[in-house]
Every structure is written in C-alpha cells, then in structure tokens.
Design a protein around this motif. Structure first.
Motif, PDB file in Angstrom:
ATOM      1  N   LEU A   1       0.747  -1.146  -0.081  1.00 47.24           N
ATOM      2  CA  LEU A   1       0.068   0.157   0.010  1.00 47.24           C
ATOM      3  C   LEU A   1       0.747   1.309   0.118  1.00 47.24           C
ATOM      4  CD1 LEU A   1      -2.978   1.020   0.142  1.00 47.24           C
ATOM      5  CD2 LEU A   1      -2.617   1.014   2.401  1.00 47.24           C
ATOM      6  N   ASP A   2       1.978   1.198   0.873  1.00 41.75           N
ATOM      7  CA  ASP A   2       2.912   2.386   0.885  1.00 41.75           C
ATOM      8  C   ASP A   2       3.445   2.572  -0.722  1.00 41.75           C
ATOM      9  OD1 ASP A   2       2.687   3.588   3.329  1.00 41.75           O
ATOM     10  OD2 ASP A   2       4.423   2.142   4.079  1.00 41.75           O
ATOM     11  N   GLU A   3       4.019   1.484  -1.331  1.00 39.96           N
ATOM     12  CA  GLU A   3       4.538   1.624  -2.740  1.00 39.96           C
ATOM     13  C   GLU A   3       3.317   1.978  -3.592  1.00 39.96           C
ATOM     14  OE1 GLU A   3       5.905  -1.601  -5.912  1.00 39.96           O
ATOM     15  OE2 GLU A   3       6.460  -2.128  -4.177  1.00 39.96           O
ATOM     16  N   ARG A   4       2.294   1.549  -3.695  1.00 40.42           N
ATOM     17  CA  ARG A   4       1.176   2.066  -4.525  1.00 40.42           C
ATOM     18  C   ARG A   4       0.660   3.406  -4.601  1.00 40.42           C
ATOM     19  NH1 ARG A   4      -3.216  -2.029  -6.468  1.00 40.42           N
ATOM     20  NH2 ARG A   4      -1.714  -2.189  -8.177  1.00 40.42           N
ATOM     21  N   THR A   5       0.793   4.116  -3.118  1.00 44.27           N
ATOM     22  CA  THR A   5       0.360   5.638  -2.678  1.00 44.27           C
ATOM     23  C   THR A   5       1.726   6.249  -2.702  1.00 44.27           C
ATOM     24  OG1 THR A   5       0.312   5.182  -0.370  1.00 44.27           O
ATOM     25  CG2 THR A   5      -1.598   4.669  -1.732  1.00 44.27           C
ATOM     26  N   GLN A   6       2.879   5.605  -3.092  1.00 43.72           N
ATOM     27  CA  GLN A   6       4.121   6.471  -3.006  1.00 43.72           C
ATOM     28  C   GLN A   6       4.213   7.164  -1.671  1.00 43.72           C
ATOM     29  OE1 GLN A   6       3.635   9.173  -6.441  1.00 43.72           O
ATOM     30  NE2 GLN A   6       3.590   7.501  -7.991  1.00 43.72           N
ATOM     31  N   GLY A   7       4.030   6.401  -0.640  1.00 44.60           N
ATOM     32  CA  GLY A   7       4.430   6.890   0.596  1.00 44.60           C
ATOM     33  C   GLY A   7       3.469   7.975   1.271  1.00 44.60           C
ATOM     34  N   LYS A   8       2.502   8.420   0.481  1.00 39.87           N
ATOM     35  CA  LYS A   8       1.703   9.267   1.037  1.00 39.87           C
ATOM     36  C   LYS A   8       1.048   9.499   2.173  1.00 39.87           C
ATOM     37  CE  LYS A   8      -1.815  12.448  -1.180  1.00 39.87           C
ATOM     38  NZ  LYS A   8      -2.734  12.818  -2.149  1.00 39.87           N
ATOM     39  N   TYR A   9       0.668   8.064   2.506  1.00 37.31           N
ATOM     40  CA  TYR A   9      -0.012   7.688   3.626  1.00 37.31           C
ATOM     41  C   TYR A   9       0.757   6.921   4.567  1.00 37.31           C
ATOM     42  CZ  TYR A   9      -3.865   9.543   0.738  1.00 37.31           C
ATOM     43  OH  TYR A   9      -4.695  10.236  -0.001  1.00 37.31           O
ATOM     44  N   SER A  10       1.981   7.030   4.407  1.00 36.74           N
ATOM     45  CA  SER A  10       2.827   6.162   5.278  1.00 36.74           C
ATOM     46  C   SER A  10       2.617   6.088   6.812  1.00 36.74           C
ATOM     47  CB  SER A  10       4.239   6.580   5.113  1.00 36.74           C
ATOM     48  OG  SER A  10       4.978   5.663   5.555  1.00 36.74           O
ATOM     49  N   SER A  11       2.571   7.183   7.434  1.00 36.19           N
ATOM     50  CA  SER A  11       1.931   7.306   8.773  1.00 36.19           C
ATOM     51  C   SER A  11       0.959   6.427   9.109  1.00 36.19           C
ATOM     52  CB  SER A  11       2.369   8.682   9.253  1.00 36.19           C
ATOM     53  OG  SER A  11       1.069   9.461   8.744  1.00 36.19           O
ATOM     54  N   GLN A  12      -0.112   6.653   8.347  1.00 33.08           N
ATOM     55  CA  GLN A  12      -1.480   6.047   8.573  1.00 33.08           C
ATOM     56  C   GLN A  12      -1.176   4.596   8.411  1.00 33.08           C
ATOM     57  OE1 GLN A  12      -1.100   8.663   7.056  1.00 33.08           O
ATOM     58  NE2 GLN A  12      -2.821  10.300   7.104  1.00 33.08           N
ATOM     59  N   VAL A  13      -0.446   4.125   7.296  1.00 34.63           N
ATOM     60  CA  VAL A  13      -0.370   2.768   7.031  1.00 34.63           C
ATOM     61  C   VAL A  13       0.359   1.890   8.353  1.00 34.63           C
ATOM     62  CG1 VAL A  13       0.602   1.235   5.774  1.00 34.63           C
ATOM     63  CG2 VAL A  13      -0.551   2.912   4.810  1.00 34.63           C
ATOM     64  N   ASP A  14       1.246   2.823   8.628  1.00 36.20           N
ATOM     65  CA  ASP A  14       2.275   2.062   9.835  1.00 36.20           C
ATOM     66  C   ASP A  14       1.387   1.978  11.117  1.00 36.20           C
ATOM     67  OD1 ASP A  14       4.576   1.950   8.087  1.00 36.20           O
ATOM     68  OD2 ASP A  14       5.437   3.875   8.925  1.00 36.20           O
ATOM     69  N   THR A  15       0.484   3.000  11.408  1.00 36.92           N
ATOM     70  CA  THR A  15      -0.195   3.040  12.449  1.00 36.92           C
ATOM     71  C   THR A  15      -1.246   1.758  12.373  1.00 36.92           C
ATOM     72  OG1 THR A  15      -0.097   5.308  12.693  1.00 36.92           O
ATOM     73  CG2 THR A  15      -2.112   4.076  13.989  1.00 36.92           C
ATOM     74  N   ALA A  16      -1.742   1.688  11.252  1.00 38.35           N
ATOM     75  CA  ALA A  16      -2.688   0.510  11.119  1.00 38.35           C
ATOM     76  C   ALA A  16      -2.012  -0.777  11.242  1.00 38.35           C
ATOM     77  CB  ALA A  16      -3.318   0.869   9.695  1.00 38.35           C
ATOM     78  N   GLN A  17      -0.807  -0.812  10.674  1.00 35.58           N
ATOM     79  CA  GLN A  17      -0.057  -2.006  10.917  1.00 35.58           C
ATOM     80  C   GLN A  17       0.378  -2.466  12.280  1.00 35.58           C
ATOM     81  OE1 GLN A  17       3.074  -0.897   8.099  1.00 35.58           O
ATOM     82  NE2 GLN A  17       2.951  -2.907   7.294  1.00 35.58           N
ATOM     83  N   ASP A  18       0.447  -1.380  12.923  1.00 37.79           N
ATOM     84  CA  ASP A  18       0.945  -1.664  14.477  1.00 37.79           C
ATOM     85  C   ASP A  18      -0.249  -1.982  15.265  1.00 37.79           C
ATOM     86  OD1 ASP A  18       3.513  -0.839  13.937  1.00 37.79           O
ATOM     87  OD2 ASP A  18       3.300   1.174  14.583  1.00 37.79           O
ATOM     88  N   LYS A  19      -1.443  -1.548  14.837  1.00 40.15           N
ATOM     89  CA  LYS A  19      -2.710  -1.841  15.793  1.00 40.15           C
ATOM     90  C   LYS A  19      -2.955  -3.066  15.257  1.00 40.15           C
ATOM     91  CE  LYS A  19      -4.352   2.755  16.548  1.00 40.15           C
ATOM     92  NZ  LYS A  19      -4.898   3.177  17.650  1.00 40.15           N
ATOM     93  N   LEU A  20      -3.015  -3.739  14.148  1.00 42.82           N
ATOM     94  CA  LEU A  20      -3.361  -5.205  13.837  1.00 42.82           C
ATOM     95  C   LEU A  20      -2.494  -6.098  14.270  1.00 42.82           C
ATOM     96  CD1 LEU A  20      -4.264  -4.317   9.970  1.00 42.82           C
ATOM     97  CD2 LEU A  20      -6.091  -5.298  11.751  1.00 42.82           C
ATOM     98  N   ASN A  21      -1.164  -5.698  14.419  1.00 43.54           N
ATOM     99  CA  ASN A  21      -0.392  -6.647  14.965  1.00 43.54           C
ATOM    100  C   ASN A  21      -0.147  -6.604  16.538  1.00 43.54           C
ATOM    101  OD1 ASN A  21       1.484  -7.692  12.804  1.00 43.54           O
ATOM    102  ND2 ASN A  21       2.622  -5.761  12.552  1.00 43.54           N
ATOM    103  N   GLU A  22      -0.725  -5.617  17.105  1.00 48.44           N
ATOM    104  CA  GLU A  22      -0.975  -5.599  18.556  1.00 48.44           C
ATOM    105  C   GLU A  22      -2.199  -6.432  18.803  1.00 48.44           C
ATOM    106  OE1 GLU A  22      -2.702  -2.237  21.574  1.00 48.44           O
ATOM    107  OE2 GLU A  22      -0.959  -1.722  20.357  1.00 48.44           O
ATOM    108  N   GLN A  23      -3.341  -6.237  18.207  1.00 48.19           N
ATOM    109  CA  GLN A  23      -4.369  -7.020  18.377  1.00 48.19           C
ATOM    110  C   GLN A  23      -4.337  -8.503  18.004  1.00 48.19           C
ATOM    111  OE1 GLN A  23      -7.310  -5.989  19.113  1.00 48.19           O
ATOM    112  NE2 GLN A  23      -8.400  -7.810  19.371  1.00 48.19           N
ATOM    113  N   LEU A  24      -3.479  -8.840  17.321  1.00 46.44           N
ATOM    114  CA  LEU A  24      -3.102 -10.219  16.823  1.00 46.44           C
ATOM    115  C   LEU A  24      -2.187 -10.813  17.857  1.00 46.44           C
ATOM    116  CD1 LEU A  24      -3.184 -12.300  14.558  1.00 46.44           C
ATOM    117  CD2 LEU A  24      -0.959 -11.660  13.780  1.00 46.44           C
TER     118      LEU A  24
END
Length: 62
Positions: free
Chosen positions: A29-52
């Motif tokens: 997703l970061d690659e396809r958006t050229q890093g435009k939403y990188s911080s939001q994607v990282d936050t989502a990844q962190d929350k999903l990994n935490e929930q897991l």
C-alpha cells in the motif's frame, strides 16, 4: 458468531503468517500510494499486529 470471531478462528495457529501478511500488505500500500499515507499505514499495521498478539495471549473462548 461475529465476523471477528470467525477471523480469529481461521487465524488460530497461523499467527506468524498473518503478521507477515499485515506487513507485506502495508508495504504494498505504501508503494502504490508512493508513501503519501505512510504514517497512517504504519499506525494501522501496528494496531493490527498488537491485536493479533493480544488475541494470541488470551485463552480460547468456549
């Protein structure tokens, strides 16, 4: 049974693969958006990994 309960059942025993999938999809997703939403994607990844991890630590519900 809720959708989240079904997902948790499906992922049981495959937590490592799910974690890798979360990381890989976020990177794509970061690659396809050229890093435009990188911080939001990282936050989502962190929350999903935490929930897991949190679900992995809890005993199974009857």
């Amino acid at each position: 049974m809720s959708v989240m309960d079904k997902l948790k059942q499906m992922l049981k025993g495959h937590e490592d693969q799910a974690g890798k999938g979360i990381d890989k999809s976020g990177d794509m997703l970061d690659e396809r958006t050229q890093g435009k939403y990188s911080s939001q994607v990282d936050t989502a990844q962190d929350k999903l990994n935490e929930q897991l991890r949190r679900d992995q630590d809890q005993p199974p519900q009857p």
